[in-house]
Design a protein around this motif. Structure first.
Motif, PDB file in Angstrom:
ATOM      1  N   LEU A  57       0.792  -1.221   0.000  1.00  0.00           N
ATOM      2  CA  LEU A  57       0.000   0.000   0.000  1.00  0.00           C
ATOM      3  C   LEU A  57       0.827   1.275   0.000  1.00  0.00           C
ATOM      4  O   LEU A  57       0.278   2.364  -0.189  1.00  0.00           O
ATOM      5  CB  LEU A  57      -0.928   0.025   1.218  1.00  0.00           C
ATOM      6  CG  LEU A  57      -1.862  -1.179   1.403  1.00  0.00           C
ATOM      7  CD1 LEU A  57      -2.671  -1.017   2.682  1.00  0.00           C
ATOM      8  CD2 LEU A  57      -2.781  -1.337   0.205  1.00  0.00           C
ATOM      9  N   LEU A  82       0.452   3.729  -2.963  1.00  0.00           N
ATOM     10  CA  LEU A  82      -0.913   3.946  -3.435  1.00  0.00           C
ATOM     11  C   LEU A  82      -1.590   5.049  -2.630  1.00  0.00           C
ATOM     12  O   LEU A  82      -1.241   5.300  -1.469  1.00  0.00           O
ATOM     13  CB  LEU A  82      -1.716   2.645  -3.335  1.00  0.00           C
ATOM     14  CG  LEU A  82      -1.121   1.427  -4.063  1.00  0.00           C
ATOM     15  CD1 LEU A  82      -1.969   0.198  -3.800  1.00  0.00           C
ATOM     16  CD2 LEU A  82      -1.008   1.697  -5.556  1.00  0.00           C
ATOM     17  N   ALA A  83      -2.586   5.687  -3.240  1.00  0.00           N
ATOM     18  CA  ALA A  83      -3.415   6.708  -2.569  1.00  0.00           C
ATOM     19  C   ALA A  83      -2.553   7.774  -1.903  1.00  0.00           C
ATOM     20  O   ALA A  83      -2.770   8.146  -0.744  1.00  0.00           O
ATOM     21  CB  ALA A  83      -4.349   6.040  -1.561  1.00  0.00           C
ATOM     22  N   ARG A 129      -3.282  10.125   1.561  1.00  0.00           N
ATOM     23  CA  ARG A 129      -2.362  10.027   2.697  1.00  0.00           C
ATOM     24  C   ARG A 129      -1.803  11.397   3.067  1.00  0.00           C
ATOM     25  O   ARG A 129      -1.607  11.699   4.255  1.00  0.00           O
ATOM     26  CB  ARG A 129      -1.217   9.073   2.355  1.00  0.00           C
ATOM     27  CG  ARG A 129      -0.487   8.561   3.598  1.00  0.00           C
ATOM     28  CD  ARG A 129       0.431   7.439   3.257  1.00  0.00           C
ATOM     29  NE  ARG A 129       1.606   7.917   2.540  1.00  0.00           N
ATOM     30  CZ  ARG A 129       2.433   7.129   1.855  1.00  0.00           C
ATOM     31  NH1 ARG A 129       2.162   5.841   1.755  1.00  0.00           N
ATOM     32  NH2 ARG A 129       3.493   7.623   1.258  1.00  0.00           N
ATOM     33  N   TYR A 144      -6.435   4.707   4.142  1.00  0.00           N
ATOM     34  CA  TYR A 144      -6.328   3.251   4.117  1.00  0.00           C
ATOM     35  C   TYR A 144      -7.278   2.648   3.080  1.00  0.00           C
ATOM     36  O   TYR A 144      -6.902   1.780   2.270  1.00  0.00           O
ATOM     37  CB  TYR A 144      -6.635   2.681   5.503  1.00  0.00           C
ATOM     38  CG  TYR A 144      -5.405   2.313   6.289  1.00  0.00           C
ATOM     39  CD1 TYR A 144      -4.724   1.128   6.047  1.00  0.00           C
ATOM     40  CD2 TYR A 144      -4.922   3.163   7.285  1.00  0.00           C
ATOM     41  CE1 TYR A 144      -3.596   0.798   6.779  1.00  0.00           C
ATOM     42  CE2 TYR A 144      -3.783   2.840   8.005  1.00  0.00           C
ATOM     43  CZ  TYR A 144      -3.122   1.657   7.751  1.00  0.00           C
ATOM     44  OH  TYR A 144      -1.998   1.326   8.461  1.00  0.00           O
ATOM     45  N   ALA A 182      -6.149   3.338  -0.524  1.00  0.00           N
ATOM     46  CA  ALA A 182      -4.998   2.514  -0.903  1.00  0.00           C
ATOM     47  C   ALA A 182      -5.420   1.065  -1.170  1.00  0.00           C
ATOM     48  O   ALA A 182      -4.977   0.442  -2.145  1.00  0.00           O
ATOM     49  CB  ALA A 182      -3.939   2.568   0.188  1.00  0.00           C
ATOM     50  N   GLU A 212      -7.242   0.872  -4.570  1.00  0.00           N
ATOM     51  CA  GLU A 212      -6.316   0.895  -5.705  1.00  0.00           C
ATOM     52  C   GLU A 212      -5.596  -0.440  -5.850  1.00  0.00           C
ATOM     53  O   GLU A 212      -5.361  -0.922  -6.966  1.00  0.00           O
ATOM     54  CB  GLU A 212      -5.305   2.026  -5.528  1.00  0.00           C
ATOM     55  CG  GLU A 212      -5.904   3.414  -5.704  1.00  0.00           C
ATOM     56  CD  GLU A 212      -4.841   4.499  -5.662  1.00  0.00           C
ATOM     57  OE1 GLU A 212      -3.647   4.159  -5.803  1.00  0.00           O
ATOM     58  OE2 GLU A 212      -5.198   5.675  -5.481  1.00  0.00           O
ATOM     59  N   ARG A 213      -5.229  -1.052  -4.735  1.00  0.00           N
ATOM     60  CA  ARG A 213      -4.557  -2.351  -4.817  1.00  0.00           C
ATOM     61  C   ARG A 213      -5.455  -3.401  -5.453  1.00  0.00           C
ATOM     62  O   ARG A 213      -5.019  -4.188  -6.307  1.00  0.00           O
ATOM     63  CB  ARG A 213      -4.139  -2.806  -3.415  1.00  0.00           C
ATOM     64  CG  ARG A 213      -3.433  -4.164  -3.396  1.00  0.00           C
ATOM     65  CD  ARG A 213      -3.164  -4.616  -1.981  1.00  0.00           C
ATOM     66  NE  ARG A 213      -4.409  -4.755  -1.224  1.00  0.00           N
ATOM     67  CZ  ARG A 213      -4.470  -5.040   0.073  1.00  0.00           C
ATOM     68  NH1 ARG A 213      -3.337  -5.177   0.759  1.00  0.00           N
ATOM     69  NH2 ARG A 213      -5.626  -5.155   0.683  1.00  0.00           N
TER      70      ARG A 213
END
Length: 345
Positions: free
Chosen positions: A42, A45-46, A50, A85, A88, A91-92
């Motif tokens: 993670l 991502l994002a 974050r 969280y 992310a 996106e994963r």
């Protein structure tokens, strides 16, 4: 004096009671952000979400000791961390879904290639069986089943095969039969020898129609003709012109491409539309991509043979326009095709 001391003690106790709560909130939220930043799946991502969560935690750290303000900022910071969280993880999962779709498309493409290779091998076996039957018939002096005679271009005399008949004489000793010449076949002229249309003629010159016998790909392409129901304005290239699952021409494709180029050159005033088609096997995106690449390959081959690039437009239709059922191999083979149409319609 006693009142002042009592007031000071009350303030100290209040500060001691509120400070640990604020430190606990900050520690918990910072630990969550640190765990997100170090997670191998993670961490990359994002990033935008974050950054917003980190800004909310910094505002919490800079807040005053007012209990109401602290509680509100702590709530907002915690929500921002939760959003980071979730974003992310979303996106994963999207990346994993794309990988699974690619793997699925690859498996379907491999299955399509195996099916095409099997059909090609069956056509070759069928042709070999026919040749063996003809050879046995010639050796035994018995006429082989006559295949439909290929039509020659207008004005050329048709050559008919000479029939072979078995002797009806009784069982008396007879001289061995004379060697029998193999049946004559029609001679196809090269593409350049095809007649050209009159200056005011807008319809293309007809190419000799293909024979009904299961000939090899090269023989079928040598007799390539416009589609019967197209009024001479459309030619269809079959799937075997390409290597299975690719936009690369097979070794025998040049004969058919040369005939298509000569046919298109005979109607130089008409635009040309090239459409690639596939069967319904595989993902729609992969099918559209393959059909477009095959149409572009035919366009490039025609340009290399003297057809003006400005006349040609291409499209990849994928499996959206089938001409047969996709429930059996024969129907899927018919749907995998490239259509070259004069008039651009």
């Amino acid at each position: 004096m006693r009142a002042v001391v009592t007031l000071l003690l009350a303030v100290a106790l209040a500060a001691c009671g509120s400070a640990p709560r604020r430190d606990l909130d900050l520690d918990r939220l910072r630990a969550s952000l640190d765990a997100l930043a170090t997670d191998p799946d993670l961490a990359k991502l994002a990033l935008a979400e974050r950054a917003l969560a980190e800004a909310a935690v910094r505002r919490l750290d800079a807040s005053s000791v007012n209990a109401a303000e602290h509680a509100q900022l702590a709530y907002l910071a915690e929500r921002r961390v939760d959003i980071a969280y979730i974003a992310a993880q979303t996106e994963r999962e999207a990346v994993r879904l794309i990988e699974l779709q690619r793997e699925h498309a690859s498996l379907l493409l491999a299955a399509s290639r195996r099916e095409t290779a099997a059909m090609r091998a069956e056509l070759d076996r069928q042709r070999q069986r026919e040749l063996l039957q003809q050879e046995d018939a010639l050796r035994g002096g018995v006429a082989a089943p006559a295949a439909p005679v290929t039509l020659s271009p207008p004005g050329a005399p048709a050559l008919a095969p000479a029939p072979l008949t078995a002797s009806a004489a009784p069982a008396a000793p007879v001289a061995p039969p004379l060697p029998v010449a193999p049946p004559a076949t029609s001679v196809e002229p090269p593409p350049a020898a095809m007649p050209s249309p009159a200056p005011d003629e807008q319809r293309p010159v007809a190419i000799a129609p293909p024979s009904a016998d299961p000939a090899s790909l090269a023989q079928r392409l040598a007799r390539l003709a416009p589609d019967a129901d197209s009024d001479g304005r459309q030619v269809t290239l079959e799937d075997l012109v390409f290597e299975p699952g690719t936009a690369t021409f097979s070794a025998d494709a040049g004969t058919g491409l040369a005939r298509v180029a000569a046919w298109a050159a005979a109607a130089a005033s008409l635009p040309i539309r090239i459409e690639g088609h596939t069967d319904a096997t595989g993902s729609p995106d992969a099918n559209r991509s393959l059909s477009l690449r095959r149409a572009e390959a035919v366009r490039d081959a025609l340009i290399a043979r003297g057809i003006g690039a400005a006349r040609i437009s291409v499209s990849g239709e994928g499996g959206a326009q089938p001409v047969a059922s996709n429930d059996d191999p024969e129907g899927r083979a018919r749907n995998r095709r490239v259509v070259v149409r004069l008039g651009g319609g």
